[in-house]
Write a protein that holds these residues in place. Structure first.
Motif, PDB file in Angstrom:
ATOM      1  N   CYS A   1       0.840  -1.190   0.000  1.00 16.03           N
ATOM      2  CA  CYS A   1       0.000   0.000   0.000  1.00 16.03           C
ATOM      3  C   CYS A   1       0.877   1.243   0.000  1.00 16.03           C
ATOM      4  O   CYS A   1       2.089   1.175   0.219  1.00 16.03           O
ATOM      5  CB  CYS A   1      -0.939   0.001   1.205  1.00 16.03           C
ATOM      6  N   ILE A   2       0.243   2.377  -0.263  1.00 17.41           N
ATOM      7  CA  ILE A   2       0.940   3.658  -0.320  1.00 17.41           C
ATOM      8  C   ILE A   2       0.886   4.261   1.077  1.00 17.41           C
ATOM      9  O   ILE A   2      -0.131   4.825   1.484  1.00 17.41           O
ATOM     10  CB  ILE A   2       0.275   4.572  -1.366  1.00 17.41           C
ATOM     11  N   ASN A   3       1.952   4.132   1.815  1.00 19.87           N
ATOM     12  CA  ASN A   3       1.922   4.577   3.211  1.00 19.87           C
ATOM     13  C   ASN A   3       3.304   4.943   3.708  1.00 19.87           C
ATOM     14  O   ASN A   3       4.323   4.490   3.191  1.00 19.87           O
ATOM     15  CB  ASN A   3       1.334   3.484   4.102  1.00 19.87           C
ATOM     16  N   SER A   4       3.329   5.761   4.747  1.00 24.91           N
ATOM     17  CA  SER A   4       4.527   5.996   5.545  1.00 24.91           C
ATOM     18  C   SER A   4       4.291   5.322   6.885  1.00 24.91           C
ATOM     19  O   SER A   4       3.326   4.579   7.051  1.00 24.91           O
ATOM     20  CB  SER A   4       4.761   7.501   5.718  1.00 24.91           C
TER      21      SER A   4
ATOM     22  N   LYS B   1      16.491  11.758   1.950  1.00 26.38           N
ATOM     23  CA  LYS B   1      16.739  10.319   1.921  1.00 26.38           C
ATOM     24  C   LYS B   1      16.344   9.656   3.231  1.00 26.38           C
ATOM     25  O   LYS B   1      15.875   8.518   3.259  1.00 26.38           O
ATOM     26  CB  LYS B   1      18.213  10.055   1.608  1.00 26.38           C
ATOM     27  N   ASP B   2      16.510  10.377   4.348  1.00 28.58           N
ATOM     28  CA  ASP B   2      16.164   9.815   5.659  1.00 28.58           C
ATOM     29  C   ASP B   2      14.683   9.464   5.750  1.00 28.58           C
ATOM     30  O   ASP B   2      14.285   8.634   6.563  1.00 28.58           O
ATOM     31  CB  ASP B   2      16.516  10.801   6.778  1.00 28.58           C
ATOM     32  N   PHE B   3      13.863  10.130   4.927  1.00 31.64           N
ATOM     33  CA  PHE B   3      12.421   9.911   4.976  1.00 31.64           C
ATOM     34  C   PHE B   3      11.888   9.407   3.639  1.00 31.64           C
ATOM     35  O   PHE B   3      10.756   9.693   3.270  1.00 31.64           O
ATOM     36  CB  PHE B   3      11.704  11.213   5.365  1.00 31.64           C
ATOM     37  N   GLU B   4      12.711   8.652   2.921  1.00 37.37           N
ATOM     38  CA  GLU B   4      12.319   8.246   1.574  1.00 37.37           C
ATOM     39  C   GLU B   4      11.103   7.326   1.553  1.00 37.37           C
ATOM     40  O   GLU B   4      10.434   7.187   0.526  1.00 37.37           O
ATOM     41  CB  GLU B   4      13.486   7.573   0.843  1.00 37.37           C
ATOM     42  N   ASP B   5      10.782   6.708   2.692  1.00 44.28           N
ATOM     43  CA  ASP B   5       9.598   5.835   2.720  1.00 44.28           C
ATOM     44  C   ASP B   5       8.296   6.627   2.610  1.00 44.28           C
ATOM     45  O   ASP B   5       7.225   6.045   2.469  1.00 44.28           O
ATOM     46  CB  ASP B   5       9.583   4.980   3.987  1.00 44.28           C
ATOM     47  N   MET B   6       8.381   7.953   2.642  1.00 42.37           N
ATOM     48  CA  MET B   6       7.179   8.786   2.524  1.00 42.37           C
ATOM     49  C   MET B   6       6.882   9.184   1.085  1.00 42.37           C
ATOM     50  O   MET B   6       5.838   9.779   0.818  1.00 42.37           O
ATOM     51  CB  MET B   6       7.341  10.062   3.355  1.00 42.37           C
ATOM     52  N   PHE B   7       7.781   8.859   0.146  1.00 30.36           N
ATOM     53  CA  PHE B   7       7.678   9.371  -1.219  1.00 30.36           C
ATOM     54  C   PHE B   7       7.305   8.262  -2.200  1.00 30.36           C
ATOM     55  O   PHE B   7       7.948   7.208  -2.245  1.00 30.36           O
ATOM     56  CB  PHE B   7       9.004  10.010  -1.637  1.00 30.36           C
TER      57      PHE B   7
ATOM     58  N   ASN C   1       4.027  20.859  11.066  1.00 33.40           N
ATOM     59  CA  ASN C   1       4.497  21.021   9.684  1.00 33.40           C
ATOM     60  C   ASN C   1       5.390  19.865   9.239  1.00 33.40           C
ATOM     61  O   ASN C   1       6.124  19.975   8.256  1.00 33.40           O
ATOM     62  CB  ASN C   1       5.233  22.350   9.498  1.00 33.40           C
ATOM     63  N   GLU C   2       5.316  18.752   9.924  1.00 32.25           N
ATOM     64  CA  GLU C   2       6.100  17.568   9.567  1.00 32.25           C
ATOM     65  C   GLU C   2       5.463  16.868   8.362  1.00 32.25           C
ATOM     66  O   GLU C   2       4.254  16.643   8.322  1.00 32.25           O
ATOM     67  CB  GLU C   2       6.138  16.602  10.759  1.00 32.25           C
ATOM     68  N   LEU C   3       6.287  16.525   7.379  1.00 31.81           N
ATOM     69  CA  LEU C   3       5.799  15.818   6.203  1.00 31.81           C
ATOM     70  C   LEU C   3       5.416  14.388   6.581  1.00 31.81           C
ATOM     71  O   LEU C   3       6.175  13.677   7.226  1.00 31.81           O
ATOM     72  CB  LEU C   3       6.874  15.795   5.117  1.00 31.81           C
ATOM     73  N   LEU C   4       4.218  13.978   6.162  1.00 34.07           N
ATOM     74  CA  LEU C   4       3.724  12.641   6.466  1.00 34.07           C
ATOM     75  C   LEU C   4       3.671  11.734   5.246  1.00 34.07           C
ATOM     76  O   LEU C   4       3.844  10.515   5.364  1.00 34.07           O
ATOM     77  CB  LEU C   4       2.327  12.722   7.101  1.00 34.07           C
ATOM     78  N   LEU C   5       3.423  12.325   4.066  1.00 32.69           N
ATOM     79  CA  LEU C   5       3.306  11.524   2.850  1.00 32.69           C
ATOM     80  C   LEU C   5       3.408  12.451   1.646  1.00 32.69           C
ATOM     81  O   LEU C   5       2.900  13.580   1.685  1.00 32.69           O
ATOM     82  CB  LEU C   5       1.963  10.785   2.824  1.00 32.69           C
ATOM     83  N   CYS C   6       4.061  11.980   0.578  1.00 33.68           N
ATOM     84  CA  CYS C   6       4.191  12.753  -0.648  1.00 33.68           C
ATOM     85  C   CYS C   6       4.010  11.799  -1.827  1.00 33.68           C
ATOM     86  O   CYS C   6       4.722  10.797  -1.938  1.00 33.68           O
ATOM     87  CB  CYS C   6       5.558  13.437  -0.703  1.00 33.68           C
ATOM     88  N   ILE C   7       3.060  12.127  -2.709  1.00 35.52           N
ATOM     89  CA  ILE C   7       2.739  11.246  -3.824  1.00 35.52           C
ATOM     90  C   ILE C   7       2.717  12.057  -5.115  1.00 35.52           C
ATOM     91  O   ILE C   7       2.006  13.054  -5.222  1.00 35.52           O
ATOM     92  CB  ILE C   7       1.364  10.567  -3.632  1.00 35.52           C
TER      93      ILE C   7
ATOM     94  N   ASP D   1      -1.668  -1.573  -8.260  1.00 32.08           N
ATOM     95  CA  ASP D   1      -0.594  -2.566  -8.169  1.00 32.08           C
ATOM     96  C   ASP D   1       0.625  -1.919  -7.526  1.00 32.08           C
ATOM     97  O   ASP D   1       1.233  -1.019  -8.095  1.00 32.08           O
ATOM     98  CB  ASP D   1      -0.266  -3.068  -9.581  1.00 32.08           C
ATOM     99  N   MET D   2       0.982  -2.373  -6.319  1.00 33.25           N
ATOM    100  CA  MET D   2       2.162  -1.846  -5.631  1.00 33.25           C
ATOM    101  C   MET D   2       3.380  -2.626  -6.102  1.00 33.25           C
ATOM    102  O   MET D   2       3.532  -3.797  -5.811  1.00 33.25           O
ATOM    103  CB  MET D   2       1.984  -1.973  -4.117  1.00 33.25           C
ATOM    104  N   LYS D   3       4.244  -1.955  -6.849  1.00 26.35           N
ATOM    105  CA  LYS D   3       5.391  -2.608  -7.476  1.00 26.35           C
ATOM    106  C   LYS D   3       6.578  -2.701  -6.520  1.00 26.35           C
ATOM    107  O   LYS D   3       6.756  -1.847  -5.654  1.00 26.35           O
ATOM    108  CB  LYS D   3       5.808  -1.840  -8.732  1.00 26.35           C
ATOM    109  N   PRO D   4       7.415  -3.722  -6.677  1.00 27.99           N
ATOM    110  CA  PRO D   4       8.589  -3.859  -5.811  1.00 27.99           C
ATOM    111  C   PRO D   4       9.747  -2.957  -6.225  1.00 27.99           C
ATOM    112  O   PRO D   4      10.662  -2.726  -5.435  1.00 27.99           O
ATOM    113  CB  PRO D   4       8.965  -5.335  -5.967  1.00 27.99           C
ATOM    114  N   GLU D   5       9.730  -2.435  -7.461  1.00 33.39           N
ATOM    115  CA  GLU D   5      10.819  -1.583  -7.906  1.00 33.39           C
ATOM    116  C   GLU D   5      10.686  -0.175  -7.327  1.00 33.39           C
ATOM    117  O   GLU D   5       9.608   0.227  -6.905  1.00 33.39           O
ATOM    118  CB  GLU D   5      10.844  -1.483  -9.444  1.00 33.39           C
ATOM    119  N   ARG D   6      11.800   0.538  -7.358  1.00 31.60           N
ATOM    120  CA  ARG D   6      11.778   1.950  -6.981  1.00 31.60           C
ATOM    121  C   ARG D   6      12.101   2.810  -8.195  1.00 31.60           C
ATOM    122  O   ARG D   6      12.863   2.408  -9.063  1.00 31.60           O
ATOM    123  CB  ARG D   6      12.773   2.236  -5.859  1.00 31.60           C
ATOM    124  N   ILE D   7      11.503   3.990  -8.229  1.00 33.26           N
ATOM    125  CA  ILE D   7      11.739   4.945  -9.311  1.00 33.26           C
ATOM    126  C   ILE D   7      12.710   6.004  -8.822  1.00 33.26           C
ATOM    127  O   ILE D   7      12.563   6.537  -7.724  1.00 33.26           O
ATOM    128  CB  ILE D   7      10.419   5.619  -9.735  1.00 33.26           C
ATOM    129  N   LYS D   8      13.707   6.314  -9.647  1.00 38.58           N
ATOM    130  CA  LYS D   8      14.659   7.348  -9.271  1.00 38.58           C
ATOM    131  C   LYS D   8      14.049   8.736  -9.479  1.00 38.58           C
ATOM    132  O   LYS D   8      13.345   8.983 -10.454  1.00 38.58           O
ATOM    133  CB  LYS D   8      15.945   7.199 -10.075  1.00 38.58           C
TER     134      LYS D   8
END
Length: 229
Positions: free
Chosen positions: A20-23, A81-87, A201-207, A57-64
């Motif tokens: 899923c799309i989540n942080s 990069k420290d919060f890349e799981d949010m993007f 003002n903390e970023l939680l998710l970016c799509i 479809d949640m893909k296993p690859e990452r996009i640069k």
């Protein structure tokens, strides 16, 4: 915008599969853009529908990030990069297979899920083209526990699309009568959605959403990827 295809493996890095799309604090449960048919008020034509239930479809690859930075230059300031799981990047195949009716209306909504009740969030949605923000919408809300769903949710009010997007969709439908012509236009259009904690003002998710016209007659499709350097 360079061709965006999962077969271009040179720009991808494999990672553990997610579903899923989540942080760690917020999940996109659903995003939809649809046409309400006045001829049948119970019927909706989904232009786009992003959710697990809709088959995203949640893909296993990452996009640069450099693959989409031309469309979303503001990501340079947002991405850490420290919060890349949010993007995330979501590729949407838009369903333009509908008959036009001037009485129909255009709508959109989003649903977010969290484990934190009473979390105040601010959602910014930007329509981007040629490195510029064309339209921006900001809405605020509070995550509340929903007894029926047994989840803590925020649902945006089911609102009409802005005049720019309605006009864009209608011109795309009538003026670009071939799929290749529509796709040539969509190469230069994207939507960036960011969610922040309104109190800190903390970023939680970016799509970042990018688009192509669906070839299928079975409605809209979508695929999601995590973003990386």
């Amino acid at each position: 915008l360079k061709s965006f295809t999962p077969s271009s493996t040179a720009d991808f890095r494999s990672t553990a599969h997610t579903h899923c799309i989540n942080s760690n604090r917020l999940k996109l449960a659903e995003l939809a853009g649809y046409i309400q048919l006045k001829s049948n008020f119970n019927s909706k034509h989904y232009l786009l529908h992003v959710s697990e239930e809709a088959g995203t479809d949640m893909k296993p690859e990452r996009i640069k990030i450099n693959q989409i930075i031309d469309l979303f230059p503001m990501l340079k300031d947002l991405y850490r990069k420290d919060f890349e799981d949010m993007f995330y990047v979501v590729k949407v195949w838009v369903n333009m297979d509908y008959e036009e009716d001037p009485t129909d209306t255009f709508h959109h909504y989003s649903v977010f899920e969290s484990l934190e009740n009473n979390l105040n969030i601010s959602i910014t949605t930007k329509v981007c083209s040629f490195e510029k923000t064309i339209v921006e919408k900001i809405e605020s809300g509070t995550m509340k526990y929903d007894e029926m769903m047994n989840k803590t949710l925020y649902r945006s009010t089911d609102t009409s699309m802005c005049a720019f997007m309605i006009d864009f969709i209608q011109k795309l439908k009538t003026g670009m009568y071939m799929r290749d012509m529509m796709n040539a236009v969509l190469e230069h259009l994207g939507v960036l959605q960011t969610v922040v904690n309104k109190d800190t003002n903390e970023l939680l998710l970016c799509i970042a959403y990018i688009f192509e016209i669906s070839e299928s007659t079975n409605g809209t499709q979508s695929a999601a990827y995590r973003l990386c350097e």
